[in-house]
Write an enzyme that holds these catalytic residues in place. Structure first.
Site, short mmCIF file in Angstrom:
data_model
loop_
_atom_site.label_atom_id
_atom_site.label_comp_id
_atom_site.label_asym_id
_atom_site.label_seq_id
_atom_site.Cartn_x
_atom_site.Cartn_y
_atom_site.Cartn_z
N GLY A 30 7.51 -25.88 -25.72
CA GLY A 30 8.40 -25.01 -26.06
C GLY A 30 8.55 -24.90 -27.76
CD GLU A 37 4.60 -30.25 -19.05
OE1 GLU A 37 4.15 -29.09 -19.26
OE2 GLU A 37 5.94 -30.18 -18.38
CD GLU A 85 12.13 -26.70 -19.67
OE1 GLU A 85 11.86 -26.32 -18.59
OE2 GLU A 85 11.43 -26.82 -20.64
CE LYS A 101 8.59 -24.37 -19.55
NZ LYS A 101 9.04 -25.27 -20.65
CG HIS A 143 9.38 -29.27 -16.43
ND1 HIS A 143 10.06 -29.26 -17.60
CD2 HIS A 143 8.12 -28.74 -16.77
CE1 HIS A 143 9.64 -28.66 -18.55
NE2 HIS A 143 8.29 -28.05 -18.18
CB SER A 197 3.09 -25.93 -27.78
OG SER A 197 4.34 -26.00 -27.76
N GLY A 236 3.65 -23.07 -19.98
CA GLY A 236 5.02 -22.48 -20.13
C GLY A 236 4.85 -21.36 -20.84
CG ASN A 242 6.73 -24.28 -15.57
OD1 ASN A 242 7.71 -23.53 -15.05
ND2 ASN A 242 7.19 -25.19 -16.31
P1 PGA Z 1 5.44 -24.74 -23.26
O1 PGA Z 1 6.02 -25.35 -21.76
O2 PGA Z 1 3.85 -24.08 -23.01
O3 PGA Z 1 6.07 -23.54 -23.48
O4 PGA Z 1 5.45 -25.66 -24.18
C1 PGA Z 1 5.21 -26.26 -20.84
C2 PGA Z 1 6.14 -26.64 -19.90
O5 PGA Z 1 7.08 -26.92 -19.95
O6 PGA Z 1 5.64 -27.00 -18.72
#
Ligand code: PGA
Length: 252
Positions: A177, A171, A102, A11, A100, A216, A237, A9
């Site tokens: 992140g 998640e 976000e 983003k 997601h 992460s 991500g 992903n």
């Molecule tokens: P991250 O994000 O691997 O940067 O923690 C995962 C995601 O939001 O899909």
């Protein structure tokens, strides 16, 4: 047996030049040999779908699939700025992330919106990747299972048997992140809870549905996470932006 699925992903990252070099590196790396029976995809920002679809086709369509990060809950019409599922399908997408955290957080998406989006994705012959997960406050107050159960139950109510054709991504928001990865045991516990909840609805659906972990994931923790019985892959991500790290996770 459920196939292991690893999905990048990006983003809101990328550029025409960096996308081209990412797809080239990942496809070349995958051609060197990948574990059998797995699925890989990259979910890119909408403006880059056509470019990345063409690049994947040029390099290695057998290994890597294309995906989108969001979709409209409507099929077509006067929805300025929205992108319809049929458009994503036309551009070669196989997967679409919906709900997601976000999107839920910054765009006020509810479980109802997420379920409607998943229906659009299914109706257009693609796989929705339905994201769920609790915040740090919700976990600290011991409500994580209740919160995730609530999110899943709305999906069950709308999608019913069609959940068998979806992927779920657990998640935890506190792990996205932040570098604070959930331990493999903690993630496995929630994945197990989700599968048991789905089994209350239908055992067949529960055994078919792939449940990915996201938050992460890095090359050094992917092996342990993916070895868990109810973790069927990952949504990656930050670490997916580096082609070598993404390849290492795909091989984990
Ligand atoms: P991250 O994000 O691997 O940067 O923690 C995962 C995601 O939001 O899909």
């Amino acid at each position: 047996m459920r196939p292991l699925t690893v999905i990048a992903n990006w983003k809101m990252n990328g550029s025409l030049a960096s996308n081209a070099s990412w797809v080239k590196s990942v496809c070349r790396g995958m051609e060197q040999g990948m574990p059998a029976g797995r699925k890989y995809a990259v979910c890119v920002p909408s403006p880059y779908l056509a470019q990345c679809g063409q690049l994947i086709e040029d390099y290695s369509p057998a290994f890597l699939s294309l995906g989108a990060q969001d979709v409209s809950m409507y099929a077509a019409g006067a929805y300025t700025g929205e992108v319809a599922a049929a458009m994503l399908k036309e551009l070669g997408c196989s997967f679409v992330i919906v709900g997601h955290s976000e999107r839920r957080q910054y765009h006020r998406e509810t479980d109802e919106h997420v379920a409607e989006k998943a229906l659009q994705v299914l109706d257009n012959g693609m796989t929705p990747v339905i994201c769920v997960g609790e915040s740090a406050d919700e976990r600290n107050s011991g409500r994580e299972v209740e919160v995730v159960r609530g999110q899943i139950s709305k999906q069950v109510a709308v999608l019913q048997d069609r959940l068998a054709d979806c992927l779920i991504a657990y998640e935890p928001i506190w792990a996205i992140g932040t570098g604070k990865v959930a331990s493999a045991d903690l993630a496995q516990d929630m994945h197990r809870a989700i599968r048991l909840q789905l089994a209350e609805f239908d055992e067949d659906v529960a055994s078919h549905v792939g449940i990915l972990y996201g938050g992460s994931v890095k090359p050094d923790n992917a092996v342990e996470l993916f070895a868990m019985p109810d973790i069927d892959g990952g949504l990656i991500g930050g670490a997916s932006l580096n082609p070598q790290d993404f390849l290492a996770i795909c091989q984990a």
